[in-house]
Design an enzyme around this catalytic site. Structure first.
Site, PDB file in Angstrom:
ATOM      1  N   ASP A  65       0.838  -1.187   0.000  1.00  0.00           N
ATOM      2  CA  ASP A  65       0.000   0.000   0.000  1.00  0.00           C
ATOM      3  C   ASP A  65       0.880   1.246   0.000  1.00  0.00           C
ATOM      4  O   ASP A  65       1.913   1.315   0.658  1.00  0.00           O
ATOM      5  CB  ASP A  65      -0.915  -0.022   1.232  1.00  0.00           C
ATOM      6  CG  ASP A  65      -2.008   1.027   1.135  1.00  0.00           C
ATOM      7  OD1 ASP A  65      -2.302   1.471   0.004  1.00  0.00           O
ATOM      8  OD2 ASP A  65      -2.577   1.395   2.181  1.00  0.00           O
TER       9      ASP A  65
ATOM     10  N   CYS B 119      -7.996  -1.662  -5.621  1.00  0.00           N
ATOM     11  CA  CYS B 119      -6.969  -1.984  -4.622  1.00  0.00           C
ATOM     12  C   CYS B 119      -7.639  -1.834  -3.263  1.00  0.00           C
ATOM     13  O   CYS B 119      -8.614  -2.525  -2.994  1.00  0.00           O
ATOM     14  CB  CYS B 119      -5.731  -1.107  -4.781  1.00  0.00           C
ATOM     15  SG  CYS B 119      -6.061   0.656  -4.872  1.00  0.00           S
ATOM     16  N   SER B 120      -7.173  -0.916  -2.430  1.00  0.00           N
ATOM     17  CA  SER B 120      -7.860  -0.661  -1.166  1.00  0.00           C
ATOM     18  C   SER B 120      -8.726   0.589  -1.301  1.00  0.00           C
ATOM     19  O   SER B 120      -9.946   0.529  -1.213  1.00  0.00           O
ATOM     20  CB  SER B 120      -6.853  -0.495  -0.030  1.00  0.00           C
ATOM     21  OG  SER B 120      -7.513  -0.256   1.199  1.00  0.00           O
ATOM     22  N   ALA B 121      -8.076   1.721  -1.556  1.00  0.00           N
ATOM     23  CA  ALA B 121      -8.844   2.950  -1.782  1.00  0.00           C
ATOM     24  C   ALA B 121      -9.320   3.070  -3.208  1.00  0.00           C
ATOM     25  O   ALA B 121     -10.265   3.798  -3.507  1.00  0.00           O
ATOM     26  CB  ALA B 121      -7.992   4.162  -1.405  1.00  0.00           C
ATOM     27  N   GLY B 122      -8.658   2.375  -4.130  1.00  0.00           N
ATOM     28  CA  GLY B 122      -9.066   2.434  -5.529  1.00  0.00           C
ATOM     29  C   GLY B 122      -8.514   3.621  -6.263  1.00  0.00           C
ATOM     30  O   GLY B 122      -9.081   4.027  -7.288  1.00  0.00           O
ATOM     31  N   VAL B 123      -7.403   4.218  -5.792  1.00  0.00           N
ATOM     32  CA  VAL B 123      -6.846   5.387  -6.470  1.00  0.00           C
ATOM     33  C   VAL B 123      -5.335   5.277  -6.679  1.00  0.00           C
ATOM     34  O   VAL B 123      -4.834   5.663  -7.729  1.00  0.00           O
ATOM     35  CB  VAL B 123      -7.183   6.682  -5.699  1.00  0.00           C
ATOM     36  CG1 VAL B 123      -8.663   6.964  -5.766  1.00  0.00           C
ATOM     37  CG2 VAL B 123      -6.731   6.592  -4.239  1.00  0.00           C
ATOM     38  N   GLY B 124      -4.588   4.784  -5.680  1.00  0.00           N
ATOM     39  CA  GLY B 124      -3.121   4.762  -5.786  1.00  0.00           C
ATOM     40  C   GLY B 124      -2.633   3.675  -6.711  1.00  0.00           C
ATOM     41  O   GLY B 124      -2.221   3.931  -7.847  1.00  0.00           O
TER      42      GLY B 124
ATOM     43  N   GLN C 292      -1.499   8.102  -6.383  1.00  0.00           N
ATOM     44  CA  GLN C 292      -1.522   8.828  -5.124  1.00  0.00           C
ATOM     45  C   GLN C 292      -0.201   9.475  -4.772  1.00  0.00           C
ATOM     46  O   GLN C 292      -0.171  10.523  -4.145  1.00  0.00           O
ATOM     47  CB  GLN C 292      -1.924   7.860  -3.993  1.00  0.00           C
ATOM     48  CG  GLN C 292      -3.216   8.250  -3.320  1.00  0.00           C
ATOM     49  CD  GLN C 292      -3.618   7.259  -2.256  1.00  0.00           C
ATOM     50  OE1 GLN C 292      -3.367   6.081  -2.376  1.00  0.00           O
ATOM     51  NE2 GLN C 292      -4.239   7.742  -1.218  1.00  0.00           N
TER      52      GLN C 292
END
Length: 1705
Positions: free
Chosen positions: A1316, A1350-1355, A1394
């Site tokens: 991450d 992914c987790s947040a869907g941006v990085g 990100q």
């Protein structure tokens, strides 16, 4: 003092005058020129290599002094180095410390008066030294020695090696070697000889020598043989060994292990060993010796002969023969005894035996016994014999038995005899005379109890009468009682009497009984015991036993004995409460008794508590005041006289005492702990039972020593009742019930995600039931409660807003249930202060003016750090300062220098904010451009190329940041006006302005590490601008004359911008594009591309960014963001240079680009995501989807906001909604996630995270963990397959929609090695994953967007989503526009990519992709069979990276060939012309749909391989069988599928129904088997010629559509096909024809494997790539998928490993 000095001066003057007189007299002498007679000088080293000794003899008398000078000489003979000097008045001198073996120049000078010196020059050489460490050793060969040494000190010319025999001095070798040689091998020497090696060191004519002595090894002896000469001697023979001086013989006794050693001289080849042990194995070893060397030869093993046994004696015994002897000396393996005579017998005995018995009965006669002694392969033999008479052979009878027979007929005839025979044996036993008139006959000495026959013979020998009778048997011996195991049984036993009998009789009688004796028992003669049953216990009996034969009985034997008393019955032991006693009761036993004995034992520990004798009438007994909780055992036995019966046993318990002080505590929300104190007494266990609302919940049973127990898995916050019971066997006692509560459940972890002044707290609750209780979230500030909010049990998300930045609070969750309360550990929330805002840097020449706005909250100071950037990417610290103000002046700086400024805010909680970094460059002192620079040069014929020359605006033009090209059609202007720079091509072309700014580009002469150009030519009028009103280098108006001027700008964003112009150039006529030559047009285009690349590089390098101050219209229009907008394409060939330029100065250009992108799209509305009903659906509060691009779910009835999910549509390379980017599902949004997948028809899911990292849940596990399906809402998910690689995992799901009754398959590709907020370790792994994704997407073309999360869907999602279209753009256009790609992403979803590291990593991936270049053709060429396994392993490494690379090359090759109808080079023109031609012909015969149209392809097999014809489509019997005949097919393979609509009987002949066409008749002959595979034999007859041909038909094995056969099945089938094709005598195998009604993957695989196995069998190489490419170009075969391509490799590897491709003709 002065007189003394004067006196000394006078003396000196007098001496000088005297010397002058002498010299004057000498000058006049006749020897003046000759210098006197010569010296005789000799030089020697006197045996010392480091010294030279000089001696001389003077030819004239006189005591002269001598001067000596010594210098070393080089190889050229010239002196060099330091000289040594000496003076002496002697006639000799010695120099020491010289280099051995070196040349020296010597000068000897005779010092005479008046400078009449005589000098003699001569050369000499020191003696050399001997070599060091001389060694001479054997090389392992008998004919060679190897010498080695270390070089001699000093100098030497060479080494001379002399090798000779020491005795004869015969020279074996004489060789000279250079000083560099330090070893030498001497060959062709005599084995086993002594040699002397002399090594002579030569230095000129001088030498030194040393020597060493050594032996060569002898040749090992061979052909060793050993033979036995007798019992104590062995003789050895061997071949003589060359060079051996001595032979060492070692004879080992293999039994005792002792050795006998003998040494013999050279020339002897035999030896005899004496005085050995007979019958013993020996091993002989021989060793040849010469000097220190010993060489062992072969071994040999032999035995000595065994010695003969002595004193063999044969002795006849009763009914057997006994042999004995004495063993001979030595050892032996054993004996073999062979008895010959009337009876033959052979026996083998061990070596220690000395006697043997041959059991009888033996018939009389002559017996011979042969006794053979064995020892290894040898033996010794002796014999003995004996005559066995009849008396010895007859069994001996027991004396004393008498036979008396009556009934003899009285007669007066004399001479009668009585002949005695045994009824059981035929031999005559007795012969007596019978007197006349006798009526009985008697025989004595017979066997007791035997049955005899007596024949009465007359004197003539006739038998006149026969009588039979028995002798009386003897009574049984030793009658006794042998067992009384049961009270009602007696067992008697006896020993059989000598002689014979027919049986025994036994009877018994009870004492005192009036009844007659018991039943008579008859027993056989072989029985020697009897058990009397059902007797009365406790009674005495008399037992009688006798033997009988015929009508005769022996005397009876009697014995008296008693039975044991019986134990009591129905014994029981129980506890009586009134009164509290332990009571035993029983029933009387049968039989006699006198009393009862009662014993009571306590079992733990075993202790006798009580012992009583009770009367014979007693039936119960009780014990009082026994200890509580113990187990007791009672033993009761019957007494009768001195006898005691066996005991009756039983156990019983006393009740235990209840546990005391029962205490219940709650140790955890799901756990209760119960403890107690032991009461007096003992117990067997404790039972603790837990009740909830009168319902039993759990029970715990523990041992008697335990004083506590725990209950787990309880419901938190619940009241329970506890019951504690003590158990003692079946008895128990309960304590009073106790109530207690479990602690309420609290979150086991609080995870906070901080963002500005808010925090999202994830509450991780333990799994299991939540239970009961009330919870509150509390914020504490400095120990005081500042905020409290109720929480529901299980609430997993808590939003904290309006936190003070820079302040620290602690969060805890407290829950209460009953009297108990629980709290989490406080979570310290240290709110990061916000960064400074509105940072503005105003550069001046020697200082920077810095302004900013301090953030709100609890902030203290701002730390400003200043670093000076230097070329090469490094930075030098200048200073740092803390300030609480919002402005700062940075003085004493260097002009035109870049500085990196970092501003960080320190909060009241001592936490630093995120650093705000900017680069600010001090301005130049002042730029003073000329009023009007010279006009630029214009190149003709290139579309108006305007040349900018370095220095045209003065020597300070390095301060110019931008150049502009102003074009005008006004021929009267001397220089451009200020307004011209605000006019664009659009204003000129459509609004009639005569002057405009055509082009703006950065200063190309900015100093760089590489060379700065002298001039820069810019093409004008090369762009197609359409209707754009921005600055554009549009086409010039045809037919007009243009003049051009250069505009120079010092900066773009300030009112202080300095602007200078050049004069206009000479007018030039514009050229129409139609009339422009192609070469000129191409050159223009290339020039434009070069300019664009240069501008991009310079933009990235300089990273211009405007300040915050107000800007005029000019500066607004000239901002780089506005100028280039978002399109910044870079050609692939320039990408590496651009990447390196951006990476310079600590990635400064990357940083500035990333800073430009940070604000993109932020102002777009996100109203739906911010709605309170949707806040908890967002994983992170700062990652919210834009309204215009969010994915909308189907709204559920009654739920107005159920269409929301945190996901956005992202444009791809070829579709505006090609990708969906979303966050990792939360526990409460998993159902929404699967709704998204179903409604948007997603077939590929890309997951770029793991479920948990560093204790943080990044993504909920939304798929099944095993084959058990999981249902979310209407959608049920099944896990079909899961395959894990090193860096990713592939899964396949089947979705089933319950409401729609539909199914769909979805594939998930999870990349597992991307942390991450970070990047993968290397770009290669992610690029390989991208290729895998592209293959999966191609397989599902047009079936919905790709879903990436992914987790947040941006990085990580943003990096991957940007990489997909960028790679496509690179492949299709050979251009990369990373900036525009990320810009578009951020317009559709916030924060895409990100971090700066992810942005740089995206460029690294594209650079790696470019640097890969085209695949090496050799990787996809022919592979030798022997290297195929290694090639497979290489391609499979790194998650099939090699296969992916080769498959991409295959797809590219197929794409390049698309549309080409040219046949392949090896195509057979005389056969089927092409697949297209075949389709054309057959379509005329049979009209069928396009997908079922017949197509035929020929794959030639070459001169030694078989041809393969492939027929696809719905073929009728006519087309199929006529093609079989026309192409000479001997084997037909059918790939028909079960779901095809064709009827088998239509194309296949039946047994009674052949197929008849115009050309051929087809008959079904028989069913057969080839290589284990069923086949059908078909006979095809040609109608016109009548020629016949047999065809083998095989059915391809069936498998499910879309799947491949197991490799073993396919290879077995191919082996069968190969054997069918190889039958016959033809050198070329028969043609193979394959038919399939449809073009299937199985057909492609079968065809490819068939050809590859042919290659392997004939060429010993395989080329999977070429075979797949050629087949794909054919019409009959589909393009293989990646899985099928890998399957070909694996299947072929399995075949080659099992050596399947047999030799083919």
């Amino acid at each position: 003092m002065r007189p003394l000095i004067l006196l000394a001066a006078l003396l000196w003057l007098q001496d000088s005058l005297a010397q002058e007189d002498v010299c004057s007299s000498l000058d006049g002498s006749p020897d003046r020129q000759g210098g006197g007679p010569p010296l005789s000088v000799s030089v020697t080293s006197r045996g010392r290599p480091t010294s030279l000794f000089l001696s001389w003899v003077a030819a004239e008398p006189g005591g002269f002094d001598y001067a000596l000078c010594l210098r070393a000489m080089n190889l050229s003979g010239f002196p060099e180095g330091q000289q040594l000097q000496a003076h002496t008045n002697e006639s000799s001198f010695e120099f020491h410390g010289l280099v051995p073996g070196s040349r020296y120049q010597l000068e000897l000078t005779v010092l005479r008066p008046c400078w009449q010196n005589v000098t003699i020059t001569l050369t000499a050489r020191t003696a050399p030294t001997v070599v060091r460490g001389l060694q001479l050793h054997s090389t392992g060969s008998p004919a060679s020695l190897e010498a080695s040494w270390s070089d001699a000190s000093g100098d030497q010319d060479s080494y001379q090696l002399l090798l000779y025999h020491p005795e004869s001095h015969t020279l074996a070798c004489n060789v000279s070697v250079s000083p560099d040689t330090l070893s030498y091998n001497f060959g062709d020497l005599l084995p086993g000889s002594q040699y002397v090696l002399e090594v002579i060191t030569w230095a000129g004519s001088l030498h030194a020598k040393t020597s060493i002595l050594q032996w060569t090894e002898p040749v090992p002896p061979d052909h060793l043989r050993v033979r036995a000469l007798g019992t104590s001697s062995l003789q050895a023979f061997w071949n003589s060994s060359e060079g051996a001086t001595w032979f060492h013989l070692i004879l080992t006794d293999l039994l005792e292990g002792t050795n006998l050693t003998k040494v013999v001289r050279q020339g002897i080849s035999t030896h005899t060993f004496l005085r050995l042990s007979p019958g013993t194995p020996y091993q002989l070893k021989i060793c040849a010796a010469a000097g220190p060397h010993q060489i062992w030869g072969p071994n040999a093993t032999e035995w000595t002969y065994p010695s003969y046994p002595s004193d063999l004696v044969l002795t006849p015994l009763w009914n057997e023969l006994w042999a004995s002897w004495k063993a001979g000396q030595g050892a032996r393996d054993g004996y073999v005894l062979k008895l010959s005579g009337p009876v033959e017998n052979t026996t083998t005995l061990g070596p220690e035996e000395c006697n043997a018995v041959f059991p009888g009965p033996l018939p009389p006669g002559h017996y011979t016994l042969g006794l053979r002694v064995l020892a290894g392969p040898y033996d010794a033999w002796v014999e003995g014999s004996i005559w066995l008479a009849e008396s010895a052979a007859r069994p001996m009878e027991v004396p004393g038995a008498r036979l008396w027979l009556e009934g003899l007929e009285a007669t007066k005839q004399p001479g009668r005899r009585a002949l005695l025979y045994s009824v059981d044996a035929p031999g005559l036993l007795g012969n007596i005379s019978v007197s006349s008139g006798a009526t009985h006959v008697t025989f004595c000495g017979l066997v007791p109890g035997a049955h005899y026959r007596v024949d009465i013979a007359s004197s003539m020998g006739d038998i006149t009468q026969s009588l039979t009778g028995y002798t009386s048997p003897l009574p049984p011996q030793s009658l006794e009682i042998i067992s009384r195991n049961s009270p009602s049984d007696l067992t008697i036993g006896w020993a059989p009497a000598p002689g014979q009998m027919e049986g025994y009789k036994v009877t018994w009688h009870q004492d005192g009984s009036q009844r007659s004796p018991g039943d008579l028992v008859d027993l056989g003669p072989d029985i020697s015991s009897l058990t009397l049953k059902s007797l009365v216990p406790g009674s005495c009996y008399t037992v009688s036993a006798w033997a009988w034969s015929g009508n005769l009985s022996s005397d009876s034997q009697k014995i008296h004995s008693c039975t044991r008393p019986a134990p009591p019955t129905n014994l029981s032991l129980g506890f009586a409460h009134q009164p509290a006693t332990l009571r035993a009761s029983w029933c009387h036993p049968p039989g006699g008794r006198d009393a009862f004995q009662l014993r009571l034992y306590r079992l733990r520990p075993l202790t006798l508590e009580s012992e009583k004798i009770l009367s014979q009438e007693a039936q119960n007994f009780s014990w009082a005041q026994l200890p509580a909780g113990y187990e007791f055992q009672v033993q009761l036995s019957t007494l009768w006289g001195s006898e005691e019966s066996g005991s009756a046993n039983t156990t019983g318990w006393t009740p235990p005492s209840a546990p005391t002080l029962v205490n219940v505590t709650s140790e955890a929300p799901t756990q209760l702990h119960v403890s107690w104190v032991h009461a007096a007494g003992d117990r067997s266990s404790y039972q603790v039972t837990l009740y909830q609302e009168s319902t039993r919940t759990a029970t715990s049973i523990v041992g008697p020593k335990a004083d506590s127990t725990s209950f787990w898995g309880l419901t938190p916050g619940t009241k329970y009742k506890v019951e504690a019971i003590s158990w003692a066997g079946p008895l128990y006692t309960a304590a009073a019930n106790v109530s207690a509560w479990t602690y309420p459940l609290t979150p086991n972890e609080l995870l906070a995600s901080m963002q500005a002044g808010s925090a999202v707290v994830n509450l991780a609750w333990p799994s299991g039931p939540l239970g009961r209780g009330t919870c509150h979230a509390q914020l504490s500030d400095a120990g005081h409660l500042s905020w409290e909010q109720p929480l529901s049990l299980g609430q997993d998300l808590l939003m904290l807003r309006n936190l003070i930045p820079g302040h620290t609070v602690s969060l805890s969750v407290k829950c209460r249930a009953g009297p108990l309360q629980a709290s989490t550990h406080p979570l310290v929330l240290s709110v990061e202060p916000g960064p400074v805002e509105d940072v503005f840097c105003q550069p001046e020449a020697t200082y920077l003016s810095l302004n900013w706005t301090m953030p709100t909250g609890d902030v203290a100071v701002c730390l400003v750090e200043v670093e000076q950037l230097v070329p090469g990417g490094s930075a030098h610290f200048v200073f740092q300062v803390n300030t609480s103000e919002d402005a700062l002046l940075l003085p004493n700086l260097t002009p035109t220098t870049s500085y990196r400024l970092s501003l960080t805010v320190l909060g009241g909680n001592r936490q630093w904010s995120r650093a705000v970094t900017l680069v600010c460059t001090t301005s130049a002192e002042v730029w003073h451009p000329p009023e009007l620079a010279e006009a630029p040069q214009v190149e003709l014929g290139t579309g108006m190329g305007v040349t900018v020359t370095r220095g045209m605006f003065g020597k300070d033009d390095g301060q110019i940041q931008w150049y502009g090209i102003i074009a005008t059609i006004n021929m009267t202007l001397a220089q451009p006006s200020q307004e011209a720079i605000n006019h664009t091509w659009y204003d000129h072309y459509y609004r009639g302005h005569d002057s405009y700014l055509a082009l703006l580009f950065p200063n190309p002469f900015y100093p760089e590490p590489w060379a700065v150009p002298r001039s820069w030519t810019v093409p004008v009028g090369t762009e197609d601008c359409d209707n754009t009103q921005e600055i554009c280098n549009g086409h010039l108006k045809p037919g007009f004359q243009y003049r051009f001027s250069i505009a120079a700008f010092s900066r773009l964003s300030s009112p202080e911008t300095i602007l200078a112009f050049s004069a206009f150039s000479e007018p030039q006529a514009s050229i129409s594009l139609v009339a422009m030559p192609l070469t000129v047009m191409m050159g223009t285009v290339v020039g434009c591309i070069i300019i664009v690349c240069a501008v991009l590089c310079l933009l990235c390098r300089r990273g211009l960014k405007g300040p915050r101050s107000e800007k005029n219209g000019f500066s607004q229009e000239l901002m780089p963001y506005n100028l280039w907008r978002t399109h910044r394409p870079i050609p692939s060939h320039s990408f590496r240079q651009s990447y390196e330029a951006k990476s310079a100065r600590a990635h400064q250009a990357f940083f500035q680009e990333f800073e430009e992108l940070k604000e993109v799209g932020k102002d777009q509305p996100r109203l739906e995501a911010e709605h309170p009903a949707n806040i908890t659906k967002n994983r992170y509060p700062h990652v919210l989807p834009y309204d215009h691009s969010r994915v909308r779910l189907t709204q559920l009835s009654g739920e107005p906001h159920s269409d929301y999910i945190n996901a956005n549509f992202i444009p791809g390379y070829s579709h505006p909604q090609e990708i969906i980017a979303t966050q990792g599902p939360l526990k409460k949004t998993v159902e929404d996630f699967w709704r998204l997948v179903w409604e948007q028809q997603v077939h590929v899911i890309i997951m770029l995270t793991v479920g948990m990292e560093n204790g943080r849940v990044l993504c909920e596990h939304y798929w099944p963990v095993n084959s058990t399906p999981v249902t979310h809402g209407h959608i049920t998910t099944h896990l079909l397959a899961e395959e894990s690689e090193d860096e990713w995992t592939r899964r396949e799901f089947q979705l089933q929609h319950g409401a729609e009754q539909k199914q769909r398959r979805v594939k998930q590709l999870q990349f597992t090695t991307w942390p991450d907020h970070s990047v993968p370790e290397a770009p290669s792994s992610l690029l390989a994953f991208v290729e895998l994704v592209q293959e999966e997407v191609k397989a599902t073309q047009g079936k919905g967007p790709i879903l990436v999360h992914c987790s947040a869907g941006v990085g990580r999602t943003g990096t991957f989503v940007a990489l997909l279209p960028a790679v496509r753009q690179l492949e299709e256009e050979q251009v990369v526009d990373v900036f525009n790609t990320v810009y578009i992403l951020r317009l559709h979803r916030p924060l895409m990519i990100q971090t700066l590291s992810q942005y740089i990593f995206l460029h690294s991936c594209l650079l790696n992709k470019i640097l890969e270049g085209p695949s090496d053709a050799s990787d996809s060429g022919p592979i030798p069979v022997m290297n195929f396994a290694q090639a497979c392993a290489k391609r499979a490494a790194n998650a099939n990276a090699g296969f992916l690379k080769e498959y991409r090359l295959l797809k590219q090759a197929i794409k390049d060939e698309t549309g080409s109808l040219l046949p392949s080079p090896d195509y057979n023109q005389n056969s089927i012309a092409s697949c297209h031609h075949s389709q054309e012909q057959l379509a005329l015969v049979e009209e069928s749909p396009a997908d079922n149209m017949l197509a035929a392809s020929l794959f030639p097999g070459g001169p030694s391989g078989r041809d393969h014809v492939v027929l696809t489509g719905s073929a009728g019997p006519k087309e199929l069988w006529e093609m079989v005949w026309e192409h000479g097919a001997y084997v037909l393979v059918s790939l028909g599928l079960p779901d095809t609509k064709e009827k088998p009987q239509d194309i296949w002949p039946m047994e009674m129904q052949p197929i008849v066409t115009d050309m051929v008749t087809v008959h079904r002959v028989a069913e057969s088997n080839t290589a284990g595979w069923p086949s059908t034999l078909i006979r095809v007859i040609h109608g016109d010629s009548g020629t016949e041909r047999q065809v083998q038909c095989l059915q391809f094995p069936h498998c499910e559509t879309g799947s491949e056969l197991p490799a073993n099945t396919l290879l077995t089938f191919l082996d069968a096909v190969g054997q069918c094709c190889s039958r016959g005598n033809s050198k070329k195998p028969g043609t193979l024809l394959s038919h399939s009604s449809k073009v299937t993957n199985q057909l492609s695989t079968f065809l490819a494997m068939e050809q590859l196995l042919q290659q392997a069998g004939t060429e010993r190489t395989v080329d999977v790539f070429s075979v797949a490419l050629k087949q794909t170009q054919a019409c009959a075969v589909k393009t293989p998928t990646l899985e099928q391509y890998i399957y070909l490799y694996n299947c072929l590897n399995s075949a080659l490993r099992n050596r399947l491709p047999r030799a083919r003709k």
